[in-house]
Every structure is written in C-alpha cells, then in structure tokens.
Design a protein around this motif. Structure first.
Motif, PDB file in Angstrom:
ATOM      1  N   HIS A 179     112.088-137.760  -2.070  1.00 57.11           N
ATOM      2  CA  HIS A 179     113.087-137.095  -1.214  1.00 57.11           C
ATOM      3  C   HIS A 179     112.871-137.478   0.246  1.00 57.11           C
ATOM      4  O   HIS A 179     113.826-137.777   0.978  1.00 57.11           O
ATOM      5  N   GLY A 180     111.611-137.475   0.688  1.00 54.99           N
ATOM      6  CA  GLY A 180     111.309-137.850   2.061  1.00 54.99           C
ATOM      7  C   GLY A 180     111.646-139.298   2.353  1.00 54.99           C
ATOM      8  O   GLY A 180     112.145-139.627   3.436  1.00 54.99           O
ATOM      9  N   ILE A 181     111.376-140.166   1.391  1.00 55.74           N
ATOM     10  CA  ILE A 181     111.704-141.591   1.551  1.00 55.74           C
ATOM     11  C   ILE A 181     113.210-141.786   1.678  1.00 55.74           C
ATOM     12  O   ILE A 181     113.700-142.519   2.549  1.00 55.74           O
ATOM     13  N   ASN A 182     113.972-141.103   0.819  1.00 53.71           N
ATOM     14  CA  ASN A 182     115.432-141.212   0.879  1.00 53.71           C
ATOM     15  C   ASN A 182     115.975-140.649   2.192  1.00 53.71           C
ATOM     16  O   ASN A 182     116.856-141.252   2.821  1.00 53.71           O
ATOM     17  N   LYS A 183     115.431-139.509   2.607  1.00 54.99           N
ATOM     18  CA  LYS A 183     115.902-138.862   3.831  1.00 54.99           C
ATOM     19  C   LYS A 183     115.656-139.744   5.049  1.00 54.99           C
ATOM     20  O   LYS A 183     116.483-139.801   5.964  1.00 54.99           O
ATOM     21  N   ASN A 184     114.514-140.434   5.050  1.00 51.82           N
ATOM     22  CA  ASN A 184     114.166-141.295   6.183  1.00 51.82           C
ATOM     23  C   ASN A 184     114.646-142.734   6.014  1.00 51.82           C
ATOM     24  O   ASN A 184     114.307-143.596   6.818  1.00 51.82           O
ATOM     25  N   ARG A 185     115.406-142.975   4.937  1.00 57.42           N
ATOM     26  CA  ARG A 185     116.009-144.292   4.666  1.00 57.42           C
ATOM     27  C   ARG A 185     114.955-145.398   4.624  1.00 57.42           C
ATOM     28  O   ARG A 185     115.116-146.462   5.221  1.00 57.42           O
ATOM     29  N   LEU A 186     113.896-145.123   3.891  1.00 57.84           N
ATOM     30  CA  LEU A 186     112.825-146.092   3.711  1.00 57.84           C
ATOM     31  C   LEU A 186     112.982-146.768   2.356  1.00 57.84           C
ATOM     32  O   LEU A 186     113.780-146.325   1.513  1.00 57.84           O
ATOM     33  N   THR A 187     112.204-147.800   2.133  1.00 54.81           N
ATOM     34  CA  THR A 187     112.258-148.518   0.851  1.00 54.81           C
ATOM     35  C   THR A 187     110.905-148.490   0.132  1.00 54.81           C
ATOM     36  O   THR A 187     110.690-149.257  -0.813  1.00 54.81           O
ATOM     37  N   SER A 188     110.010-147.619   0.563  1.00 54.27           N
ATOM     38  CA  SER A 188     108.685-147.522  -0.067  1.00 54.27           C
ATOM     39  C   SER A 188     108.812-147.195  -1.551  1.00 54.27           C
ATOM     40  O   SER A 188     109.684-146.430  -1.969  1.00 54.27           O
ATOM     41  N   ILE A 189     107.909-147.770  -2.346  1.00 52.93           N
ATOM     42  CA  ILE A 189     107.822-147.461  -3.773  1.00 52.93           C
ATOM     43  C   ILE A 189     106.816-146.341  -3.976  1.00 52.93           C
ATOM     44  O   ILE A 189     105.687-146.405  -3.468  1.00 52.93           O
ATOM     45  N   VAL A 190     107.212-145.305  -4.699  1.00 50.33           N
ATOM     46  CA  VAL A 190     106.293-144.216  -5.068  1.00 50.33           C
ATOM     47  C   VAL A 190     105.714-144.532  -6.437  1.00 50.33           C
ATOM     48  O   VAL A 190     106.451-144.643  -7.427  1.00 50.33           O
ATOM     49  N   HIS A 191     104.419-144.686  -6.488  1.00 50.86           N
ATOM     50  CA  HIS A 191     103.705-144.918  -7.742  1.00 50.86           C
ATOM     51  C   HIS A 191     103.124-143.581  -8.204  1.00 50.86           C
ATOM     52  O   HIS A 191     102.167-143.074  -7.603  1.00 50.86           O
ATOM     53  N   ALA A 192     103.710-142.998  -9.226  1.00 52.46           N
ATOM     54  CA  ALA A 192     103.283-141.692  -9.739  1.00 52.46           C
ATOM     55  C   ALA A 192     102.374-141.894 -10.937  1.00 52.46           C
ATOM     56  O   ALA A 192     102.728-142.592 -11.889  1.00 52.46           O
ATOM     57  N   VAL A 193     101.199-141.280 -10.890  1.00 52.80           N
ATOM     58  CA  VAL A 193     100.191-141.440 -11.945  1.00 52.80           C
ATOM     59  C   VAL A 193     100.008-140.094 -12.652  1.00 52.80           C
ATOM     60  O   VAL A 193      99.279-139.215 -12.178  1.00 52.80           O
ATOM     61  N   PRO A 194     100.690-139.871 -13.782  1.00 50.71           N
ATOM     62  CA  PRO A 194     100.505-138.619 -14.520  1.00 50.71           C
ATOM     63  C   PRO A 194      99.072-138.486 -15.045  1.00 50.71           C
ATOM     64  O   PRO A 194      98.503-139.464 -15.552  1.00 50.71           O
ATOM     65  N   VAL A 195      98.518-137.299 -14.935  1.00 51.80           N
ATOM     66  CA  VAL A 195      97.138-137.072 -15.372  1.00 51.80           C
ATOM     67  C   VAL A 195      97.087-136.415 -16.745  1.00 51.80           C
ATOM     68  O   VAL A 195      96.007-136.063 -17.223  1.00 51.80           O
ATOM     69  N   LEU A 196      98.240-136.236 -17.376  1.00 54.61           N
ATOM     70  CA  LEU A 196      98.325-135.653 -18.707  1.00 54.61           C
ATOM     71  C   LEU A 196      98.732-136.721 -19.705  1.00 54.61           C
ATOM     72  O   LEU A 196      99.458-137.658 -19.375  1.00 54.61           O
ATOM     73  N   LYS A 197      98.285-136.552 -20.930  1.00 59.93           N
ATOM     74  CA  LYS A 197      98.680-137.458 -22.002  1.00 59.93           C
ATOM     75  C   LYS A 197     100.175-137.304 -22.262  1.00 59.93           C
ATOM     76  O   LYS A 197     100.720-136.201 -22.203  1.00 59.93           O
ATOM     77  N   GLY A 198     100.842-138.406 -22.553  1.00 62.00           N
ATOM     78  CA  GLY A 198     102.287-138.345 -22.744  1.00 62.00           C
ATOM     79  C   GLY A 198     103.022-138.063 -21.455  1.00 62.00           C
ATOM     80  O   GLY A 198     104.003-137.305 -21.425  1.00 62.00           O
TER      81      GLY A 198
END
Length: 295
Positions: A179-198
């Motif tokens: 949301h912050g990236i979109n609001k600030n019109r950036l192109t950063s990639i968010v790499h999300a690392v889930p800590v739960l199985k599945g």
C-alpha cells in the motif's frame, strides 16, 4: 490520536555474500521501536487503538498463541494508553515468560482449545456481546488498520530500494508495504516470506486487505522450516552466525527465516546484481525465550 511516534533507523549490513553478489543490504530496525510494543506490532496497533478511543471502548480483546509477540505488545500498549486487556490464548493452559509479562502488564488470559479458537468472532460474541466497552482485535493485529500502520514504513524511507523483504504471519505487514509503495508511486518489489507451512494463503489474505496493487509482490513459501515456530539445524546455525557477524539479533520464528530466505535467493542469483535491498526487522525478539534450548 495517541502520541507514540516512531521512526526506526536504517543501517547497512556488510557481509562477504553481499560483496560477492554485488548488492547492498540495509535493515529497517523496527525491533528498536520499543522493548515490548516491538517492530510491526506497534504499527499494527496504532490506528486500531485510535479507533477504540474514538468509539469510547476501554477493553481490548485479542487472540494469540502462548508465545505471541502480539499479545505482549497489546498488553503493554493497553497499560501504556489506559486500556484493560483480555486475550484468548490458543491451546492448553501453560505458563511461560511471555505470558507472565502479559499478566504483569494487566492482561487477563483465557486458554481456549484449538478448535474453538478458530472461531474468533464467535468467541468474542459469546463472552463480550453485552459489554459495550469491549473492542475486537484480530490475531496478530490483522486488518485494514494494521495495514495502514505498516504502510508508514515506506513513508519513513529516505532512499529507494529495489527489493524490500518482510516475514509474514498474517500478511498485514506485506499488504501495508505494498500500500505504501503504491501510494508513493514506487516500483519496489515486496518479497514476502511466510513463516507457516502452506504459506500460499498469505497471498489471499493480502488480497482481502489490498484487492488491487499486488503487482509488486513476490511470495517465497519454501522457507517455513517445517511450520510455524519450527526450526532446522541449518536455520539455528544461520541465526547464530548472522547475529555474531552483524550484531543484529534475529529469532528463528520470523526474522531468522526471513534473512535465511534472502541469503538463499542471493546464493541462487535470484536477486539481480547491483540491487539495493531493505530487510524489515519486525522485532518480536521475546520469542527467543522459548527457543534458547535450541542454540
């Protein structure tokens, strides 16, 4: 509005792997925000507590496991800002340092069997439907208010990072970053690392909070190490080595898996050379108290 302003520092980490792969790696030290209302926990509570104040609610009711950083943060925030606090704790009755701290801050605990715990809104209605002072806070601070608080991480940055890494339990933090990236019109990639199985369900949870604007999201679901709060010898060894080499303390449940994922992706050349990378350190270091025998 509650006055508890934060602006955590960013520091660069230098390790041989980063030099080898020609990347620069920085850490947004949200773990330094507060000893107990730590990391993304305050960010996820900020707007939630302000809404509770606006609605004249004085009792915060929330949910979590026996080692939950969210429970501890809510208990401490309640004491700090004048709320009473109550938590449904998943599973059989236990006693540990985190729950002791919750009680020390004044939180009332109700242990709940795992099946009933899944129906959180039903539990809330059963116990608090007639209490006009009670305010529902979902597990881990999940929800649109939590997302809005986490989006402010992006507002605080003074530099641009092509890649931003965060650990995921509910998806709220990742949604906030997007949301912050979109609001600030950036192109950063968010790499999300889930800590739960599945952990692919995290994508669905993010979509509920942020129906549009997920183009910059990458989910890395292979780093759960067996499931939530599960570890492997290689993960424990990695956490020890990173902490000793950098002075930045990690824990194996969230931040350890996060940085382990980053290093593995770098080793496999899945992050482009020349990249500027930001790790969001989401705190929760009290979780180490239940894992010290693994080190």
């Amino acid at each position: 509005m509650l006055r508890f302003d934060v602006h955590s520092p960013v520091e660069e980490i230098r390790l041989p792997l980063y030099t080898e792969k020609n990347v620069r790696v920085f850490v947004k030290r949200d773990d330094l925000i507060h000893p107990y209302i730590s990391g993304n926990k305050w960010r996820k509570l900020k707007y939630t507590l302000n809404q509770a104040i606006q609605q004249d609610r004085t009792l915060l009711v929330t949910f979590g496991g026996a080692w939950s950083n969210h429970l501890l943060a809510t208990a401490c925030a309640g004491a700090k800002f004048g709320f009473k606090t109550f938590a449904f704790v998943r599973g059989e009755e236990v006693d540990n340092p985190v729950l002791k701290l919750c009680k020390l801050f004044g939180m009332q605990l109700k242990f709940t069997d795992r099946q009933r715990y899944k129906e959180k809104e039903t539990l809330f209605e059963e116990y608090f439907a007639k209490d006009s002072n009670a305010y529902f806070i979902d597990e881990g601070g999940y929800g649109p208010h939590g997302m809005m608080g986490c989006s402010e991480v992006i507002d605080e940055l003074n530099e641009y990072y092509e890649h931003i890494f965060c650990a995921c339990g509910t998806g709220t933090t990742a949604a906030g970053l997007l949301h912050g990236i979109n609001k600030n019109r950036l192109t950063s990639i968010v790499h999300a690392v889930p800590v739960l199985k599945g952990g692919s369900f995290i994508g669905e949870e993010i979509a509920k909070l942020l129906p549009n604007g997920q183009e910059n999201l990458q989910l890395h679901t292979a780093y759960h190490c067996g499931g939530y709060a599960k570890t492997t010898p290689s993960l424990i060894s990695f956490v020890k080595d990173f902490t000793q080499q950098t002075g930045v303390l990690l824990e194996p449940t969230y931040t350890g898996k996060l940085v382990f994922a980053l290093h593995d992706l770098l080793a496999k050349d899945q992050i482009p050379s020349g990249s500027k990378i930001l790790i969001l350190h989401t705190g929760g270091l009290t979780g180490l108290l239940g894992m010290l025998d693994r080190f």
